[in-house]
Design an enzyme around this catalytic site. Structure first.
Site, short mmCIF file in Angstrom:
data_model
loop_
_atom_site.label_atom_id
_atom_site.label_comp_id
_atom_site.label_asym_id
_atom_site.label_seq_id
_atom_site.Cartn_x
_atom_site.Cartn_y
_atom_site.Cartn_z
N LYS A 125 -17.60 -1.26 5.63
CA LYS A 125 -18.05 -2.20 4.61
C LYS A 125 -19.58 -2.18 4.45
O LYS A 125 -20.09 -2.27 3.33
CB LYS A 125 -17.57 -3.61 4.96
CG LYS A 125 -17.65 -4.55 3.77
CD LYS A 125 -16.96 -5.87 4.04
CE LYS A 125 -17.06 -6.77 2.81
NZ LYS A 125 -16.44 -8.08 3.07
N GLU A 165 0.82 -1.22 0.00
CA GLU A 165 0.00 0.00 0.00
C GLU A 165 0.85 1.27 0.00
O GLU A 165 0.44 2.30 -0.53
CB GLU A 165 -0.95 0.00 1.20
CG GLU A 165 -2.09 -1.00 1.09
CD GLU A 165 -1.73 -2.39 1.60
OE1 GLU A 165 -0.54 -2.66 1.88
OE2 GLU A 165 -2.65 -3.22 1.73
N PHE A 193 -11.42 -7.84 13.40
CA PHE A 193 -10.33 -8.27 12.52
C PHE A 193 -10.04 -7.16 11.49
O PHE A 193 -10.95 -6.63 10.87
CB PHE A 193 -10.71 -9.57 11.80
CG PHE A 193 -9.66 -10.01 10.82
CD1 PHE A 193 -8.39 -10.38 11.26
CD2 PHE A 193 -9.92 -10.03 9.45
CE1 PHE A 193 -7.42 -10.76 10.37
CE2 PHE A 193 -8.95 -10.42 8.55
CZ PHE A 193 -7.69 -10.79 9.00
N GLN A 194 -8.78 -6.86 11.36
CA GLN A 194 -8.31 -5.81 10.44
C GLN A 194 -8.97 -4.45 10.72
O GLN A 194 -9.20 -3.67 9.82
CB GLN A 194 -8.47 -6.22 8.97
CG GLN A 194 -7.50 -7.35 8.61
CD GLN A 194 -7.31 -7.54 7.12
OE1 GLN A 194 -8.22 -7.29 6.32
NE2 GLN A 194 -6.14 -7.99 6.73
N MET A 223 24.23 9.03 2.55
CA MET A 223 24.07 10.26 3.33
C MET A 223 24.28 9.97 4.81
O MET A 223 24.84 10.79 5.54
CB MET A 223 22.70 10.88 3.07
CG MET A 223 22.59 12.31 3.51
SD MET A 223 23.79 13.40 2.68
CE MET A 223 22.85 13.98 1.27
#
Lengths: 585, 170
Positions: free
Chosen positions: A164, A52, A114-115, A482
């Site tokens: 959802k 993502e 969940f999630q 760096m």
């Protein structure tokens, strides 16, 4: 009559009505209804990323190279938390982005389902605004509002979190209309009195400098045109931040190069010694100012910015002008012309003579090497062989990014995509994917480092899947360069964890992904290898083996002033850095 | 010390849309950017327009106060930001509930003081009082200071509510 449809259908309809052609995303349980709708239409093309974070950077590259908002679709929980880095990056660099996140059903919110993650809570400080949509009836308005907020004023990322059950629920769709938002009204036109004062100051300046930034790019191509006209009319020198490169052509003699920590000697000394500073769409960031109490001590400062909170944040200014760069420059030019204003030519000639002596230091010169490829040389050759109006450059973060900014040259806006504010390693490959989606026929090159590139390497798989011929040009010095440079400067050369051990064979890695791998190890094989890269039809990973211990110069050490620069020929980093300076990043 | 370095207290009124999370946005802005909150009050003030008023008492240099106002103004659900300390002449009030327990001379003294401060007794038992007191922050601080040796047990304060004097609305 407005039609009734499901929340998921409303999402797709709203995207189409907002003119969205591409979205970057990754499916999951909480966004399946939306993915089902994506499957059943052709207007919006979905690009499946591999992580993502990649979706968010791809959307940033897409947005920055087109001026249109980048759109992201991810699932709840880990989908949303993985997007946080890209959202923060977009907030810091003012990139317009709309990120739709799935959420667990409304009755499960707060139950540690969940999630489940508190997406609006987590993303509140890293978005311009965010919404949790609790009813499908609110969805059309919120989606349109999200695009409005993301793209107007100072652009930024907006999250729309959709449970959802809301995706399944039915509601009436509403088309976007030119509604006036009741609280959100960014100011476009600058205050005319302030513009008069600014024009007065500019016409009387003896040692002026234009200091421009990403705001010019965000304001659109017209802003760059107006800037060019104003700079030509005045004959003043101009420098820019990292984010503003390309707004003014680097081939122009009035261009001083980039300013700031790794900016040019002439740009930084012009900033330090100027008597009038005209800041257009930049924000006096700490990379630019160096030590604040020694920053341009004798200048009157004009500051044009669309965000009132940028004014007087780090540096107190004399003439603040809140407004959009293009609108303000248009008014400024009109006032300048109607007054038949003229710059002080005599003073300007003296100022330019002074600048020429600084230019004479040739601060970007470096020692050539016949046996090994110097990273600066690699970027110079890459520039010579790939330059053109249809070339787009992205970068990762680190030394290679600074060398790209110094040695690649930009003549047009929207050709340079880099993570400036947040400094996100791993930005370059996904950003290149996003740019290539927007510009299928362009040459898109990610100038990368071998450490950064491994952070989001999996997006090369996205490039292969969608036949996006991005070129990943890795300056491979086997160090987080760096970090190593700062350890050399500040930590006694103790290179703690900055060596890139156990690197993959990038040529074989490319082949494993179904891309092409090319390696160059000697200066005399570099040009041919770059040509081969350009001739290759698909994605390429170019492993350019460069000298390992090169430092990035010029450099203003942290906590130092503009006139305390280190140049390459000073060699050795035997500079005293104050304790306060050491504490700075 | 110049006026630019001087740290002053400001009372800032913020009119916001009364939507979910709006207070979190304001508080998150203060904590995320390291600004102080000395006092904070919030309640819906117009149920028709769904607007709430947040009153924040904060401290900072003039540049920091300007930043706070600009940052607040940048939040999408914010209608208006007014610095009541600078932009107007204003009235500020706080309400406090103060529990004091004791017997004998201390108890009598507490009651006598409450009358001098025009506090109201809203609860009384044989060995305790709860006083209700309204006024400026300094007045409440002073009263609490006087109660401390007399058996101060507990304090609950609303924080500052403030409004500009005169006919003009925010």
């Amino acid at each position: 009559m407005s039609e009734t449809m499901t929340g998921a259908q409303i999402v797709l309809k709203a995207l189409q009505d907002q003119g969205v052609e591409h979205i970057f995303g990754y499916p999951g349980g909480a966004v399946l209804p939306i993915y089902d709708e994506i499957f059943q239409q052709d207007a919006v093309e979905h690009i499946l990323v591999r992580h993502e974070q990649g979706a968010t950077h791809a959307a940033e590259g897409y947005a920055r190279s087109t001026g249109k908002p980048g759109v992201v679709l991810v699932t709840s929980g880990p989908g949303a938390t993985n997007a946080v880095t890209g959202l923060t990056d977009a907030l810091m660099d003012s990139i317009p982005m709309v990120c739709i996140t799935g959420q667990v059903a409304t009755h499960l919110i707060g139950n540690d389902a969940f999630q489940e993650a508190d997406t609006v809570g987590i993303t509140r400080p890293c978005t311009k605004h965010n919404y949790l949509v609790k009813s499908a009836d609110d969805l059309p308005r919120i989606l349109h509002e999200a695009f409005h907020v993301a793209t107007t004023g100072r652009p930024g990322p907006v999250v729309v979190d959709i449970p959802k059950d809301v995706q399944f629920a039915e509601a009436k769709y509403m088309r976007p209309t030119a509604v006036q938002h009741k609280t959100y009204k960014p100011q476009l036109k600058g205050d005319i009195e302030a513009i008069y004062t600014a024009v007065d100051l500019i016409s009387k300046a003896k040692k002026p400098v234009f200091y421009t930034g990403g705001g010019v790019i965000n304001s659109g191509p017209q802003a760059s045109q107006l800037l060019r006209e104003f700079v030509k009319l005045t004959g003043f020198p101009i420098t820019s931040t990292l984010m503003g490169l390309g707004a003014f052509p680097s081939a122009d003699p009035q261009w001083l190069g980039m300013l700031g920590m790794h900016g040019t000697y002439e740009a930084n000394l012009a900033m330090h010694d100027c008597d009038v500073m005209i800041n257009i769409g930049a924000r006096f960031d700490d990379r630019i100012t160096g030590r604040l109490d020694a920053f341009s001590p004798n200048s009157k400062k004009i500051h044009i910015d669309i965000d009132p909170s940028s004014i007087n944040k780090n540096v107190a200014v004399d003439v603040p002008i809140v407004g959009d760069v293009a609108h303000v420059l248009e008014d400024m030019l009109r006032v300048w012309k109607s007054r038949a204003a003229e710059p002080d030519k005599k003073a300007l000639a003296d100022w330019w003579a002074e600048i020429e002596t600084w230019r004479g230091r040739k601060c970007l010169a470096y020692r050539k090497d016949d046996k090994a490829i110097k990273p600066q040389y690699a970027v110079e050759r890459l520039y010579e062989l790939t330059k053109g109006p249809n070339t787009y450059i992205t970068t990762e973060v680190g030394q290679h990014q600074m060398w790209a900014a110094q040695y690649y040259r930009f003549e047009e806006p929207n050709r340079w995509m880099t993570s400036g504010g947040l400094g996100t390693m791993g930005y370059g490959i996904p950003a290149a994917v996003g740019v290539q989606v927007a510009h299928p026929d362009a040459l898109v090159i990610d100038i990368a480092g071998e450490a950064s590139v491994l952070m989001t390497m999996q997006e090369i798989s996205t490039a292969v899947q969608y036949r996006l011929p991005v070129k990943i040009f890795i300056l491979n010095n086997e160090y987080m360069g760096m970090v190593r440079q700062w350890q050399e400067l500040l930590h006694g050369g103790r290179y703690s964890s900055s060596y890139s051990e156990a690197l993959p064979d990038f040529v074989k890695l490319a082949e494993a992904y179904g891309a092409t791998g090319i390696r160059a190890e000697k200066p005399d094989e570099l040009d041919d290898a770059i040509r081969k890269m350009m001739k290759t039809k698909g994605p390429v990973i170019f492993d350019c083996i460069v000298t390992k211990d090169e430092n990035c110069f010029p450099m203003i050490p942290s906590g130092a002033a503009h006139n305390d620069m280190l140049l390459a020929d000073d060699q050795g980093l035997d500079v005293e850095v104050s304790d306060a300076g050491k504490a700075m990043v | 010390m110049t006026t630019q370095d001087q740290i002053n207290t400001h009372t800032i009124s913020v009119l916001v849309d009364n939507e979910a999370g709006v207070l979190a946005r304001v508080i998150g802005l203060f904590s995320g950017r390291g600004y102080n909150i000395d006092s904070l009050t919030v309640a819906e003030v117009d149920d028709g327009a769904h607007t709430s008023r947040i009153t924040v008492v904060t401290t900072g240099t003039p540049m920091v106060i300007e930043q706070i106002k600009a940052q607040l103004g940048r939040l999408v659900p914010v209608h208006r930001v007014v610095d009541l300390t600078v932009e107007t002449d204003s009235v500020e009030r706080e309400l406090a509930l103060i529990k004091v327990s004791g017997k004998g001379e201390a108890r009598v003294e507490a009651l006598r003081m409450s009358e001098a401060f025009r506090a109201r007794v809203v609860d009384a038992t044989p060995d305790s009082f709860v006083f209700e007191l309204t006024g400026r922050t300094e007045k409440i601080d002073a009263f609490i200071g006087l109660m401390r040796p007399l058996g101060l047990k507990e304090v609950s304060r609303t924080g500052v509510a403030a409004i500009a004097r005169g006919a003009e609305a925010m």
